[in-house]
Design a protein around this motif. Structure first.
Motif, PDB file in Angstrom:
ATOM      1  N   LEU A 553       0.849  -1.184   0.000  1.00  0.00           N
ATOM      2  CA  LEU A 553       0.000   0.000   0.000  1.00  0.00           C
ATOM      3  C   LEU A 553       0.888   1.237   0.000  1.00  0.00           C
ATOM      4  CD1 LEU A 553      -2.895   1.238   0.329  1.00  0.00           C
ATOM      5  CD2 LEU A 553      -2.516   1.149   2.797  1.00  0.00           C
ATOM      6  N   ASP A 554       0.663   2.126  -0.966  1.00  0.00           N
ATOM      7  CA  ASP A 554       1.387   3.388  -1.041  1.00  0.00           C
ATOM      8  C   ASP A 554       0.453   4.511  -0.598  1.00  0.00           C
ATOM      9  OD1 ASP A 554       3.598   2.076  -2.093  1.00  0.00           O
ATOM     10  OD2 ASP A 554       2.882   2.302  -4.158  1.00  0.00           O
ATOM     11  N   ILE A 555       0.895   5.255   0.420  1.00  0.00           N
ATOM     12  CA  ILE A 555       0.081   6.345   0.955  1.00  0.00           C
ATOM     13  C   ILE A 555       0.792   7.659   0.671  1.00  0.00           C
ATOM     14  CG2 ILE A 555      -1.029   7.308   3.010  1.00  0.00           C
ATOM     15  CD1 ILE A 555      -0.974   4.497   4.217  1.00  0.00           C
ATOM     16  N   HIS A 556       0.151   8.511  -0.108  1.00  0.00           N
ATOM     17  CA  HIS A 556       0.779   9.764  -0.520  1.00  0.00           C
ATOM     18  C   HIS A 556       0.153  10.985   0.148  1.00  0.00           C
ATOM     19  CE1 HIS A 556       2.963   7.629  -3.698  1.00  0.00           C
ATOM     20  NE2 HIS A 556       1.820   7.000  -3.960  1.00  0.00           N
ATOM     21  N   ASP A 557      -1.069  10.852   0.622  1.00  0.00           N
ATOM     22  CA  ASP A 557      -1.750  12.023   1.165  1.00  0.00           C
ATOM     23  C   ASP A 557      -1.621  12.071   2.689  1.00  0.00           C
ATOM     24  OD1 ASP A 557      -3.332   9.707   1.256  1.00  0.00           O
ATOM     25  OD2 ASP A 557      -5.119  10.897   1.705  1.00  0.00           O
ATOM     26  N   ARG A 558      -1.599  13.268   3.224  1.00  0.00           N
ATOM     27  CA  ARG A 558      -1.665  13.526   4.661  1.00  0.00           C
ATOM     28  C   ARG A 558      -0.483  12.965   5.445  1.00  0.00           C
ATOM     29  NH1 ARG A 558      -6.733  11.895   7.525  1.00  0.00           N
ATOM     30  NH2 ARG A 558      -6.052  13.558   8.881  1.00  0.00           N
ATOM     31  N   ILE A 559       0.652  12.762   4.801  1.00  0.00           N
ATOM     32  CA  ILE A 559       1.840  12.272   5.503  1.00  0.00           C
ATOM     33  C   ILE A 559       2.729  13.454   5.876  1.00  0.00           C
ATOM     34  CG2 ILE A 559       3.871  10.808   5.365  1.00  0.00           C
ATOM     35  CD1 ILE A 559       1.206   9.314   5.449  1.00  0.00           C
ATOM     36  N   ASP A 560       2.966  13.605   7.161  1.00  0.00           N
ATOM     37  CA  ASP A 560       3.792  14.687   7.680  1.00  0.00           C
ATOM     38  C   ASP A 560       5.207  14.154   7.924  1.00  0.00           C
ATOM     39  OD1 ASP A 560       5.005  16.737   9.031  1.00  0.00           O
ATOM     40  OD2 ASP A 560       3.353  17.077  10.438  1.00  0.00           O
ATOM     41  N   CYS A 561       6.201  14.779   7.274  1.00  0.00           N
ATOM     42  CA  CYS A 561       7.588  14.319   7.385  1.00  0.00           C
ATOM     43  C   CYS A 561       8.137  14.434   8.804  1.00  0.00           C
ATOM     44  CB  CYS A 561       8.482  15.119   6.428  1.00  0.00           C
ATOM     45  SG  CYS A 561       8.089  14.849   4.688  1.00  0.00           S
ATOM     46  N   GLU A 562       7.478  15.219   9.637  1.00  0.00           N
ATOM     47  CA  GLU A 562       7.985  15.456  10.989  1.00  0.00           C
ATOM     48  C   GLU A 562       7.375  14.503  12.013  1.00  0.00           C
ATOM     49  OE1 GLU A 562      10.423  17.586  11.330  1.00  0.00           O
ATOM     50  OE2 GLU A 562      10.272  18.060   9.202  1.00  0.00           O
ATOM     51  N   LYS A 563       6.462  13.634  11.600  1.00  0.00           N
ATOM     52  CA  LYS A 563       5.747  12.793  12.556  1.00  0.00           C
ATOM     53  C   LYS A 563       6.126  11.326  12.397  1.00  0.00           C
ATOM     54  CE  LYS A 563       1.667  15.764  13.045  1.00  0.00           C
ATOM     55  NZ  LYS A 563       0.200  15.853  12.905  1.00  0.00           N
ATOM     56  N   ASP A 564       5.942  10.574  13.487  1.00  0.00           N
ATOM     57  CA  ASP A 564       6.095   9.132  13.460  1.00  0.00           C
ATOM     58  C   ASP A 564       4.720   8.483  13.381  1.00  0.00           C
ATOM     59  OD1 ASP A 564       8.856   9.244  13.644  1.00  0.00           O
ATOM     60  OD2 ASP A 564       8.835   9.225  15.841  1.00  0.00           O
ATOM     61  N   TYR A 565       4.667   7.295  12.755  1.00  0.00           N
ATOM     62  CA  TYR A 565       3.405   6.602  12.556  1.00  0.00           C
ATOM     63  C   TYR A 565       3.527   5.153  13.007  1.00  0.00           C
ATOM     64  CZ  TYR A 565       2.060  10.591   9.653  1.00  0.00           C
ATOM     65  OH  TYR A 565       1.762  11.853   9.203  1.00  0.00           O
ATOM     66  N   ILE A 566       2.373   4.542  13.261  1.00  0.00           N
ATOM     67  CA  ILE A 566       2.285   3.115  13.535  1.00  0.00           C
ATOM     68  C   ILE A 566       1.364   2.509  12.490  1.00  0.00           C
ATOM     69  CG2 ILE A 566       1.670   1.323  15.199  1.00  0.00           C
ATOM     70  CD1 ILE A 566       2.004   3.373  17.416  1.00  0.00           C
ATOM     71  N   VAL A 567       1.786   1.414  11.895  1.00  0.00           N
ATOM     72  CA  VAL A 567       0.969   0.698  10.922  1.00  0.00           C
ATOM     73  C   VAL A 567       0.411  -0.557  11.589  1.00  0.00           C
ATOM     74  CG1 VAL A 567       0.981  -0.612   8.757  1.00  0.00           C
ATOM     75  CG2 VAL A 567       2.224   1.546   8.919  1.00  0.00           C
ATOM     76  N   TRP A 568      -0.917  -0.752  11.445  1.00  0.00           N
ATOM     77  CA  TRP A 568      -1.589  -1.946  11.946  1.00  0.00           C
ATOM     78  C   TRP A 568      -2.198  -2.668  10.753  1.00  0.00           C
ATOM     79  CZ3 TRP A 568      -1.740  -2.442  17.410  1.00  0.00           C
ATOM     80  CH2 TRP A 568      -1.393  -1.287  18.113  1.00  0.00           C
ATOM     81  N   GLY A 569      -2.095  -3.989  10.701  1.00  0.00           N
ATOM     82  CA  GLY A 569      -2.648  -4.710   9.569  1.00  0.00           C
ATOM     83  C   GLY A 569      -3.180  -6.078   9.935  1.00  0.00           C
ATOM     84  N   LYS A 570      -4.177  -6.526   9.185  1.00  0.00           N
ATOM     85  CA  LYS A 570      -4.691  -7.886   9.336  1.00  0.00           C
ATOM     86  C   LYS A 570      -5.343  -8.314   8.029  1.00  0.00           C
ATOM     87  CE  LYS A 570      -9.262  -6.720  11.253  1.00  0.00           C
ATOM     88  NZ  LYS A 570     -10.195  -6.930  12.381  1.00  0.00           N
TER      89      LYS A 570
END
Length: 588
Positions: A553-570
């Motif tokens: 999955l490629d996510i291009h919108d709403r990604i802030d270069c200054e923030k950390d993220y957590i990905v959850w998947g099932k």
């Protein structure tokens, strides 16, 4: 065939059997652990907003801003807000925006979450206004720090609407957000608060909503009647109730029926609801009910109506069933039984018989292999009104559904003198009245005040007892003879493997997320495989949901270069999944 090939085939069959048995035992273990973890909650008789922790008085006039993360698809738009405020006198929610944060926000005046779940029904959008965070310090704020689920009940005086439109989506939404925290066992009440923003009174079904949380639900009037703390004088319009964490709207994955606001009513064609979701809610409700009904065996429930849409020869029907099948018939109605006792009785019954009406939604509590016989008055076609047929036919419900329609006009009792909302025709011209009375089939129509529909659905009926007896016997036999796969709901995909998250920094930031299939996917039989991926901001505890059938999955919108993220998947097969997510930290 060579000995080697035979040995290989036998070994594969043995391994497949062991894997299936492993998941059966694992599911039973999880269920046992859930039951062991469940502890009795003490119910308070009165909930009061004063019991919530509030920020220090010195902080009440400090500047703050709101932020959100929304989950959208073609069916629903649900937002998780932080620091969302409500202005009681204006009946408005206030979003205090920060200029830097807003450029990453999906929220705008054309993309506001709906407070109710039915599709194509307008007028329930969140009443939201935007103010700069610079004005936030000018208000007197009363903080609610418990996670709040804010929505409108669609029609709180109708049990079908209460369960289909409110409770099933509410439970699914709560499980979704609580699963990300990995704190709540399957049968535990949720550490949250329900906030109703509709104008309905508490109503007869209030107790059902109260089952889901340890706190009493709050109503719009409760928020509007909050008095200022310490007798402070506040300039008119400068009072706010603010939610530190609020989920606005409900996920609609569990819906299966449209009510006909835009086109005639019928099943939701692209519904993804499955029996696991419905039974999860029915088991939760049954677990928390306190029924005083006597537990019986080998009986049929007949749903009786006392005021309209009556079965005129009801007593004869009951006695004939008893004589024919030597089986007790328990007659229930809203006038003679509590809702708790009706649910308990249906959950133990062999089957349910009843006129088309909202109480037939209780069929969701039937055991697998039970039957549902739906009766229809004259000129009301079973093919046009199918909410309960659709429910019974959801994969895995295992309810034997049949219908009976009165085709003899001499066996019907119409009521032209009823009020118009109950099918009366006296407000119409005599020619129109005759045309409606003589109809052999109600024409297709939109919701909700078609006079032809209302007249015919509120008729009383002398049912054909012999025809109904002929439906009962095969319905019961089908339940006995049907090879019900109780393991079907156990066969869910295991956790996805090797989740990876790569940050791409070009003109804008984007995330490339990839994963591998669950190890047991080759042993499962299914029609559709999807992956549910949730992207959560580490600091905000807010998330966006994506669904794909790919392994990346490629996510291009709403990604802030200054923030950390957590990905959850099932993984999700045919709408069913293991409840636990696999997570991966994405450091920018």
């Amino acid at each position: 065939m060579s000995l080697h090939m035979i040995t290989h085939a036998v070994m594969f069959a043995v391994i497949a059997t062991l894997v299936k048995k492993y998941f059966q035992i694992l599911y039973q273990l999880d269920d046992l652990q859930d039951r062991c973890l469940y502890a009795e909650w003490e119910h308070s008789n009165k909930a009061d907003l004063n019991t919530h922790n509030t920020q220090d008085e010195s902080q009440s006039n400090m500047k703050f801003h709101s932020f959100e993360t929304c989950q959208s698809n073609f069916k629903t738009h649900v937002c998780h807000f932080k620091n969302l405020c409500y202005q009681p006198k204006e009946n408005l929610f206030v979003f205090f925006y920060n200029e830097d944060e807003m450029k990453y926000s999906s929220l705008n005046r054309n993309n506001i979450p709906s407070l109710s779940t039915p599709a194509d029904f307008t007028g329930h959008e969140l009443p939201l206004t935007f103010l700069s965070e610079n004005f936030s310090s000018q208000f007197s704020v009363r903080w609610i720090n418990k996670t709040s689920y804010i929505f409108n009940r669609f029609k709180s005086d109708n049990l079908m609407h209460v369960i289909h439109d409110d409770l099933l989506p509410l439970h699914f939404t709560m499980k979704h957000f609580e699963n990300l925290k990995s704190k709540t066992a399957a049968l535990d009440k949720f550490d949250a608060q329900i906030v109703f923003m509709d104008v309905w009174p508490p109503g007869d079904y209030r107790a059902l909503y109260e089952l889901f949380t340890g706190s009493q639900p709050q109503y719009k009037i409760d928020l509007q009647e909050i008095e200022q703390q310490d007798g402070q004088e506040v300039e008119d319009g400068r009072e706010l109730v603010c939610f530190s964490s609020a989920i606005v709207g409900l996920l609609t994955d569990t819906l299966w029926y449209n009510y006909g606001f835009v086109e005639p009513q019928g099943p939701i064609l692209d519904s993804t609801v499955n029996a696991h979701q419905i039974k999860s809610t029915s088991h939760f409700i049954l677990h928390h009910l306190d029924s005083k009904a006597q537990h019986l065996t080998d009986f049929i429930v007949l749903i009786s109506r006392k005021e309209n849409r009556r079965i005129m020869n009801e007593n004869d029907l009951v006695q004939t069933i008893l004589q024919k099948f030597s089986m007790k018939v328990v007659t229930i109605s809203s006038e003679t039984h509590s809702l708790t006792d009706m649910i308990s009785l249906v959950s133990d019954a062999k089957g349910v018989i009843g006129m088309h009406g909202s109480l037939l939604i209780l069929a969701m509590f039937l055991k697998p292999g039970s039957f549902l016989i739906e009766l229809f008055p004259y000129a009301v076609s079973p093919d046009q009104y199918t909410p309960y047929k659709t429910l019974a036919n959801i994969k895995g419900m295992d309810i034997n559904y049949v219908s009976w329609e009165n085709t003899n006009q001499k066996s019907t009792v119409g009521h032209v003198d009823y009020p118009p909302e109950h099918g009366g025709l006296m407000h119409l011209q005599s020619e129109v009245q005759k045309e409606i009375i003589n109809q052999k089939k109600v024409p297709k129509h939109l919701c909700c005040d078609d006079p032809s529909w209302l007249y015919h659905i509120y008729q009383d009926t002398f049912v054909d007892i012999s025809a109904i007896l002929n439906l009962i016997k095969p319905a019961m036999n089908n339940g006995k003879n049907k090879n019900i796969r109780h393991s079907e709901n156990l066969e869910t995909p295991s956790e996805i493997k090797n989740v990876n998250c790569q940050v791409i920094k070009e003109k804008t930031c984007s995330l490339n997320i990839s994963w591998e299939i669950p190890w047991n996917i080759h042993f499962l039989t299914f029609e559709k495989l999807n992956y549910e991926i949730i992207l959560e901001e580490s600091a905000a505890e807010a998330s966006v949901k994506y669904v794909t059938d790919k392994l990346k999955l490629d996510i291009h919108d709403r990604i802030d270069c200054e923030k950390d993220y957590i990905v959850w998947g099932k993984a999700v097969v045919d709408g069913m999944s293991h409840d636990k997510y696999t997570s991966k930290d994405c450091h920018m």
